[in-house]
Motif scaffolding. Structure first.
Motif, PDB file in Angstrom:
ATOM      1  N   VAL A 219       2.971 -21.040  -9.841  1.00  0.00           N
ATOM      2  CA  VAL A 219       4.279 -21.697  -9.833  1.00  0.00           C
ATOM      3  C   VAL A 219       4.637 -22.220 -11.225  1.00  0.00           C
ATOM      4  N   GLU A 220       3.632 -22.690 -11.953  1.00  0.00           N
ATOM      5  CA  GLU A 220       3.877 -23.188 -13.307  1.00  0.00           C
ATOM      6  C   GLU A 220       4.020 -22.062 -14.321  1.00  0.00           C
ATOM      7  N   GLY A 221       3.699 -20.847 -13.906  1.00  0.00           N
ATOM      8  CA  GLY A 221       3.863 -19.697 -14.788  1.00  0.00           C
ATOM      9  C   GLY A 221       2.961 -19.713 -15.993  1.00  0.00           C
ATOM     10  N   ARG A 222       1.700 -20.094 -15.790  1.00  0.00           N
ATOM     11  CA  ARG A 222       0.747 -20.178 -16.908  1.00  0.00           C
ATOM     12  C   ARG A 222      -0.079 -18.903 -16.993  1.00  0.00           C
ATOM     13  N   SER A 223       0.017 -18.209 -18.098  1.00  0.00           N
ATOM     14  CA  SER A 223      -0.754 -16.985 -18.303  1.00  0.00           C
ATOM     15  C   SER A 223      -2.253 -17.288 -18.285  1.00  0.00           C
ATOM     16  N   THR A 224      -3.026 -16.372 -17.728  1.00  0.00           N
ATOM     17  CA  THR A 224      -4.487 -16.541 -17.700  1.00  0.00           C
ATOM     18  C   THR A 224      -5.198 -15.535 -18.599  1.00  0.00           C
ATOM     19  N   ALA A 225      -4.449 -14.763 -19.363  1.00  0.00           N
ATOM     20  CA  ALA A 225      -5.064 -13.788 -20.279  1.00  0.00           C
ATOM     21  C   ALA A 225      -5.663 -14.513 -21.476  1.00  0.00           C
ATOM     22  N   ARG A 226      -6.907 -14.199 -21.781  1.00  0.00           N
ATOM     23  CA  ARG A 226      -7.622 -14.856 -22.867  1.00  0.00           C
ATOM     24  C   ARG A 226      -8.498 -13.850 -23.617  1.00  0.00           C
ATOM     25  N   THR A 227      -8.887 -14.230 -24.826  1.00  0.00           N
ATOM     26  CA  THR A 227      -9.896 -13.456 -25.541  1.00  0.00           C
ATOM     27  C   THR A 227     -11.198 -13.508 -24.759  1.00  0.00           C
TER      28      THR A 227
ATOM     29  N   GLU B 205      -1.878 -13.967 -24.233  1.00  0.00           N
ATOM     30  CA  GLU B 205      -1.187 -14.696 -23.164  1.00  0.00           C
ATOM     31  C   GLU B 205       0.217 -14.121 -22.901  1.00  0.00           C
ATOM     32  N   ARG B 206       0.730 -13.323 -23.825  1.00  0.00           N
ATOM     33  CA  ARG B 206       2.044 -12.701 -23.654  1.00  0.00           C
ATOM     34  C   ARG B 206       1.958 -11.190 -23.460  1.00  0.00           C
ATOM     35  N   ALA B 207       0.775 -10.707 -23.219  1.00  0.00           N
ATOM     36  CA  ALA B 207       0.574  -9.257 -23.146  1.00  0.00           C
ATOM     37  C   ALA B 207       1.042  -8.646 -21.829  1.00  0.00           C
ATOM     38  N   SER B 208       0.849  -9.357 -20.727  1.00  0.00           N
ATOM     39  CA  SER B 208       1.265  -8.826 -19.422  1.00  0.00           C
ATOM     40  C   SER B 208       2.730  -9.168 -19.221  1.00  0.00           C
TER      41      SER B 208
ATOM     42  N   LYS C  31       1.018 -10.022 -11.376  1.00  0.00           N
ATOM     43  CA  LYS C  31       0.189  -9.519 -12.477  1.00  0.00           C
ATOM     44  C   LYS C  31       0.618 -10.063 -13.830  1.00  0.00           C
ATOM     45  N   SER C  32       1.850 -10.527 -13.933  1.00  0.00           N
ATOM     46  CA  SER C  32       2.271 -11.118 -15.208  1.00  0.00           C
ATOM     47  C   SER C  32       1.445 -12.351 -15.543  1.00  0.00           C
ATOM     48  N   ILE C  33       0.882 -12.994 -14.522  1.00  0.00           N
ATOM     49  CA  ILE C  33       0.107 -14.224 -14.713  1.00  0.00           C
ATOM     50  C   ILE C  33      -1.391 -13.992 -14.619  1.00  0.00           C
TER      51      ILE C  33
ATOM     52  N   PRO D 142       7.408 -17.457 -10.738  1.00  0.00           N
ATOM     53  CA  PRO D 142       8.117 -16.670 -11.749  1.00  0.00           C
ATOM     54  C   PRO D 142       7.310 -15.479 -12.258  1.00  0.00           C
ATOM     55  N   THR D 143       8.025 -14.517 -12.781  1.00  0.00           N
ATOM     56  CA  THR D 143       7.431 -13.450 -13.591  1.00  0.00           C
ATOM     57  C   THR D 143       7.537 -13.914 -15.036  1.00  0.00           C
ATOM     58  N   ILE D 144       6.418 -14.031 -15.707  1.00  0.00           N
ATOM     59  CA  ILE D 144       6.442 -14.561 -17.072  1.00  0.00           C
ATOM     60  C   ILE D 144       6.512 -13.427 -18.101  1.00  0.00           C
ATOM     61  N   ASN D 145       6.782 -13.813 -19.334  1.00  0.00           N
ATOM     62  CA  ASN D 145       6.819 -12.898 -20.481  1.00  0.00           C
ATOM     63  C   ASN D 145       7.953 -11.878 -20.401  1.00  0.00           C
ATOM     64  N   LEU D 146       8.965 -12.160 -19.595  1.00  0.00           N
ATOM     65  CA  LEU D 146      10.111 -11.266 -19.494  1.00  0.00           C
ATOM     66  C   LEU D 146      11.200 -11.765 -20.447  1.00  0.00           C
ATOM     67  N   ASP D 147      11.236 -11.178 -21.636  1.00  0.00           N
ATOM     68  CA  ASP D 147      12.232 -11.574 -22.637  1.00  0.00           C
ATOM     69  C   ASP D 147      13.526 -10.782 -22.478  1.00  0.00           C
ATOM     70  N   VAL D 148      13.381  -9.458 -22.348  1.00  0.00           N
ATOM     71  CA  VAL D 148      14.543  -8.582 -22.195  1.00  0.00           C
ATOM     72  C   VAL D 148      14.247  -7.605 -21.070  1.00  0.00           C
ATOM     73  N   LEU D 149      15.000  -7.674 -19.990  1.00  0.00           N
ATOM     74  CA  LEU D 149      14.800  -6.772 -18.868  1.00  0.00           C
ATOM     75  C   LEU D 149      15.093  -5.337 -19.296  1.00  0.00           C
ATOM     76  N   ASP D 150      14.158  -4.438 -19.010  1.00  0.00           N
ATOM     77  CA  ASP D 150      14.364  -3.022 -19.279  1.00  0.00           C
ATOM     78  C   ASP D 150      15.648  -2.576 -18.565  1.00  0.00           C
ATOM     79  N   PRO D 151      16.616  -2.025 -19.292  1.00  0.00           N
ATOM     80  CA  PRO D 151      17.871  -1.623 -18.642  1.00  0.00           C
ATOM     81  C   PRO D 151      17.695  -0.571 -17.558  1.00  0.00           C
ATOM     82  N   GLU D 152      16.550   0.113 -17.565  1.00  0.00           N
ATOM     83  CA  GLU D 152      16.290   1.094 -16.509  1.00  0.00           C
ATOM     84  C   GLU D 152      15.770   0.438 -15.233  1.00  0.00           C
ATOM     85  N   CYS D 153      15.485  -0.855 -15.289  1.00  0.00           N
ATOM     86  CA  CYS D 153      14.958  -1.577 -14.125  1.00  0.00           C
ATOM     87  C   CYS D 153      16.073  -2.441 -13.518  1.00  0.00           C
TER      88      CYS D 153
END
Length: 403
Positions: free
Chosen positions: A30-38, A211-214, A328-330, A357-368
């Protein structure tokens, strides 16, 4: 059409990068915190991809003895803990052992053990077979919870977890069991698997900002983030759950499964198999597209899959007509466990009346042409659909309705 068995979801258990308990897991989403780490569990310095989503501070000691743990791969340990939590969350239904069932899913089985043998010069130990066999999780869950009914394993790549939940529905409907523990598990964050997925072009290369990869459905997406985890649900007939006073999170109302029969790793660009799967799941639930309030998408973040899935969702529900999110974004892509994790999220979305939320969505792909949820919002009245579309063209669709 006559009356049909209604199936309730009465227990949930998770082990993911977003947390080892249900409350922490949901809060992270719910907080939209990415869990991707080194990666810190091994030296990934020489690998082309050195980040992933791993279960933090995972300790199986409260669940298994040291001797038991030595017989289990990490994937099995994750499953045993998540399944035990799901059963405890369900309140320990009193069902005769021969009327209990378990269905587990995995795409890769005992990766940790296989990797150790490979790096150790290819010399497998005495426990190599029981630690690597894909059905180990089902076997151990059966033994620990005295499950004497069906004990099965599904391996349909990234659709495995979704298929396990759907097959659990069928076991209850056809009278094969009165209680089903269903879920998926994967512990695939290893040098070999990372390198393999990288070489087939599936992984994100954003090592400078993991953290912004997915970033599913984003115009700049470049692949998924590998993850590990496990998730299980407890299913029982709604009448039985109500009779014993159980908490009912949601109903599992529909299940679809189809095949693309197109390509081993690429989706059918027309999305015909995925569309048939969704329509089959809705028909099984005796619902129409207009009855659906939300889609928890497969949403892997790969270029081809996101476009194909978005097209399918737009065809079935109408362009931008139903809110869509990608877990999967998170938490990354946990391969054979992904569908089960997303089934738990779908149930929680209904129970908590909130779409994460779906995170890391800056610009929606126009095909989606989909309405991707970027900030938490309540779903409208209706069902939640969970989709899983896998390598090999395996498709799974689940329909959950409010309790």
């Amino acid at each position: 059409m006559g009356a049909r068995v209604r199936v309730a979801v009465t227990g949930l258990g998770v082990r993911t990068a977003a947390g080892n308990d249900l409350a922490g897991f949901w809060r992270t989403l719910v907080e939209g915190r990415s869990t991707a780490r080194t990666i810190t569990s091994f030296d990934a310095g020489e690998l082309p991809v050195g980040f992933a989503c791993q279960v933090p501070a995972f300790d199986p000691a409260p669940y298994v003895t040291g001797k038991e743990a030595r017989r289990m791969d990490r994937a099995t340990l994750l499953a045993v803990c998540a399944a035990a939590d799901a059963l405890a969350d369900a309140g320990g239904p009193h069902v005769p052992p021969e009327r209990r069932a378990v269905v587990t899913g995995t795409a890769l089985g005992g990766t940790e053990t296989s990797e150790a043998a490979l790096l150790g010069g290819g010399q497998p130990g005495a426990l190599y077979v029981p630690r690597t066999m894909p059905n180990a999780s089902a076997a151990f869950v059966s033994m620990r919870h005295d499950i004497l009914g069906p004990s099965m394993t599904v391996s349909t790549a990234c659709a495995s977890g979704g298929h396990t939940v759907g097959e659990g529905l069928r076991l209850l409907r056809d009278g094969s069991a009165d209680l089903v523990v269903a879920g998926g598990t994967e512990a695939c964050v290893s040098p070999t698997i990372l390198l393999a997925f990288h070489r087939c072009g599936a992984l994100s290369q954003r090592g400078h900002e993991p953290e912004r990869a997915s970033r599913p459905f984003d115009a700049a997406r470049d692949g998924f983030v590998l993850a590990e985890g496990a998730a299980f649900v407890v299913l029982e007939r709604l009448d039985d759950a109500v009779r014993r006073g159980a908490r009912v999170y949601a109903e599992l109302a529909g299940y679809g499964r189809t095949s693309d029969a197109h390509h081993l790793t690429s989706p059918d660009p027309k999305g015909d198999g995925a569309e048939r799967c969704l329509r089959q799941a809705l028909a099984d639930a005796r619902l129409t597209p207009g009855d659906v309030a939300h889609v928890n998408a497969h949403g892997s973040g790969t270029v081809l899959n996101d476009v194909t899935e978005a097209r399918v969702i737009a065809r079935v529900f109408g362009p931008g007509q139903v809110p869509v999110t990608s877990t999967k974004s998170i938490v990354g892509h946990a391969i054979g466990a992904a569908g089960a994790i997303e089934a738990v999220v779908s149930v929680l979305t209904l129970h908590e009346r909130l779409i994460h939320p779906t995170i890391n969505l800056d610009v929606l792909d126009p095909e989606c042409e989909v309405d991707v949820v970027r900030e938490p919002r309540p779903p409208g009245a209706g069902a939640v659909v969970s989709t899983s579309f896998a390598f090999g063209g395996h498709n799974a669709g689940l329909v959950f309705t409010p309790s």
